[in-house]
Write an enzyme that holds these catalytic residues in place. Sequence first.
Site, PDB file in Angstrom:
ATOM      1  N   ASP A 289      39.961  33.600  38.020  1.00  0.00           N
ATOM      2  CA  ASP A 289      40.000  34.598  39.079  1.00  0.00           C
ATOM      3  C   ASP A 289      38.551  34.850  39.512  1.00  0.00           C
ATOM      4  O   ASP A 289      37.600  34.375  38.881  1.00  0.00           O
ATOM      5  CB  ASP A 289      40.708  35.885  38.636  1.00  0.00           C
ATOM      6  CG  ASP A 289      41.271  36.642  39.848  1.00  0.00           C
ATOM      7  OD1 ASP A 289      40.835  36.378  40.990  1.00  0.00           O
ATOM      8  OD2 ASP A 289      42.145  37.513  39.668  1.00  0.00           O
TER       9      ASP A 289
HETATM   10  C1  NOJ Z   1      41.127  38.451  42.995  1.00  0.00           C
HETATM   11  C2  NOJ Z   1      42.597  38.620  42.789  1.00  0.00           C
HETATM   12  O1  NOJ Z   1      42.865  39.113  41.497  1.00  0.00           O
HETATM   13  C3  NOJ Z   1      43.394  37.336  42.986  1.00  0.00           C
HETATM   14  O2  NOJ Z   1      44.752  37.619  42.909  1.00  0.00           O
HETATM   15  C4  NOJ Z   1      43.017  36.709  44.293  1.00  0.00           C
HETATM   16  O3  NOJ Z   1      43.808  35.576  44.533  1.00  0.00           O
HETATM   17  C5  NOJ Z   1      41.543  36.376  44.258  1.00  0.00           C
HETATM   18  N1  NOJ Z   1      40.784  37.616  44.116  1.00  0.00           N
HETATM   19  C6  NOJ Z   1      41.076  35.619  45.497  1.00  0.00           C
HETATM   20  O4  NOJ Z   1      41.044  36.447  46.580  1.00  0.00           O
END
Ligand code: NOJ
Length: 749
Positions: A289
């Site tokens: 993430d």
């Molecule tokens: C953080 C989020 O937790 C995740 O779900 C998301 O896909 C990513 N950022 C990318 O934007």
Amino acid sequence: MRILFFSCLFVLLYNTTFSQGTDASSKENQFISDLISKMTIEEKVGQMTQYTGFFDITGPAPISGDNRRKYDDIKNGRVGSMLNVKGADQVRAMQKLAVENSRLGIPMIFGYDVIHGYKTISPIPLAEAASWDLQAIQRSARVAATEATAAGLNWTFAPMVDISRDARWGRVMEGAGEDPYLGSRIAAARVQGFQGDDLSANYTLAACTKHFAAYGFVESGKDYNTADIGTSTLYNVVLPPFKATVDAGVMTFMNSFNELNGIPATADKFLQRNVLKGDWGFDGFVVSDWGSIDELVIHGYAQDEEHAAQYAANAGSDMDMESHAYKEYLVSLIEKGRVDISVVDEAASRILRVKYRLGLFDDPYRYCDETREREITMSKENKDAALDMARKSIVLLKNDKSFLPISKSGKKIAIIGHLADSESSPLGNWILAADDNSAVSLLEGISKYDGNEYSYTQGVRLYEGREKFIYELKINTEDRSGIEQAVKLAKESDIVIMNLGEHGFMSGEARSRATLSLPGLQQELLEAVYEANPNVVLVLQTGRPLTITWADDHVPAIINAWQLGTESGHAIAQVLFGDYNPSGKLPMTFPSSIGQVPIYYNHKNTGRPYNADLVFWSHYIDQTNAPLYPFGFGLSYTSFKYENLIVSSSQNTVEVSITVTNTGNYDGEEVVQIYIRDHHSSVVRPIKELKGFEKLAIKKGESKTVKFQLSEKELGFFNNQGKYIFEPGKFSIMVGPNSTDLMEQVIEL
Ligand code: NOJ
């Protein structure tokens, strides 16, 4: 010169690959291993690096700073993927940078959060889950894929399959609720919708199952918090929807921000290597993430960023989203022997495999189609699909004395609530590509029914500030000036439609709440209006279950309209005026009070479940144990009668049938739900577990018989070693319209 080199190499690789091997998978493997053998370590690590979009590529290249570095990295084949670049022209331009400048011309994969629609916005995923309509959910994902792919994208960071029992956690809006069975079915449907049968088609994209794992169990519902759960919950509740997406062929996974039982998920070898890539045989790749590799240091796990890169790579995180840690340290970590080259070879191969299956080596620009983008974005067909999904997502929570539907003519109707004239809030939270204010507001939707006389007043302001993903809304808790006007209007009206709840940006990432009541001054407004005129229908809009206990005790009708996306106002109006008979069922329990959270239907019995005269049983002294609305609950304008539950079994297979009759005055749809209870087992099982459902359209006066079959696959469970086992014995088989009102038979297997 470089272009010529790339073209020659590409043709060479292509020809070599496609003239070898006989079946598709050996061609694929050959292609990947050929390519890997030509790559330097830096290029392999490049594949493992993902950057966010950084500048308008149609403008001049950046001169200095971080953007210049990213720009050069792409040109030098040091970047495998980008996120947050969108639009066929933008993606094409970025792709060109990589393909035409880098030594091997390997195309990048472009990811984006296409969570509930791209430009045509569907209901938030929790709302879609309330439809219990797998085909509609699959179609919704397909519409999103069609629009996103035309805009150059070939990878979505969805579905989120995190099971959660805690409505305080803002991200419940992004998932399918509290149940692993329903969650698994929906997760698979979403993957099929995004990926289709042919991943290389220019209208399908790679899905990404997230967040691996247990992110939905963050303590106290506070986003990014620690998760600490037992083995039985991990295997039986958290992991099944993830596994369902692997079975459905999902191409990528994203790990999670949280630590689980002391190990941050990004560095969790057990989850990523043993379970996902080992036991489940997942052959795609895992992306971290955002910044979660760097965060290993902040968690208190890795000593520094170099160690963080080492732990994450060794644990099986294949791609680094915006930590820049792999780019910085992996090459030297290999030289120092702290990361084996095979780790990098494997990760790069997995990433190349996904690109191969997307057809990017065939045509790096296959997803960039400006004409298609213009033609299909927000097309009538896509909006019709969004409307259909929105209507199916609405849940009728209360309807005393058939207060709804409202007559289409001759009434004086007041519409009250800040949300009612919003064209932004109904879009929900993950709307990065959506046009501002592109939702049909409730006011606009109602205005189509022009036989009544309507008046609108805001009542109280709910929020102020910028309605954007990256800003926190400020909630009005002081200005009551509009209440008087609302009361006056209510007195002059026959019926009051109150549109209350949460703005779309009050749930989602980093939007946890410590209370679940109507935010701001809306409860005060509701009570004042009700006192002036009790003929109130509450149109609740929310990204999570709310504790609307007072409303349930007082107002005659409540519909839960979540955040329904582009077509929101049309969908709600059609339900209010009876052109659509609601059939949604809650995918998540609505608590009676915040103190009950976490609350979920599939809890264990405990040693003291009984309502005893003495104080020593599992309860609160100041609050019932019962939820406000149970999992699976939802009404219809018609009524359904359940009868003739027949249960038989042979050789550990249970046959169940039940007859459902539409006894009311409308044609309607009903979700028939089947639950089991395994009474005694080596690991204690919940008092109820959903194991099947069927959504039926039943005309008024008509009866339908539904049959279910349960085998060891449904009747078993994971033991604490993660092994799926079936233990014969006493089982309850329960069927009904929700998780509480059930007919039951007990059998011995
Ligand atoms: C953080 C989020 O937790 C995740 O779900 C998301 O896909 C990513 N950022 C990318 O934007």
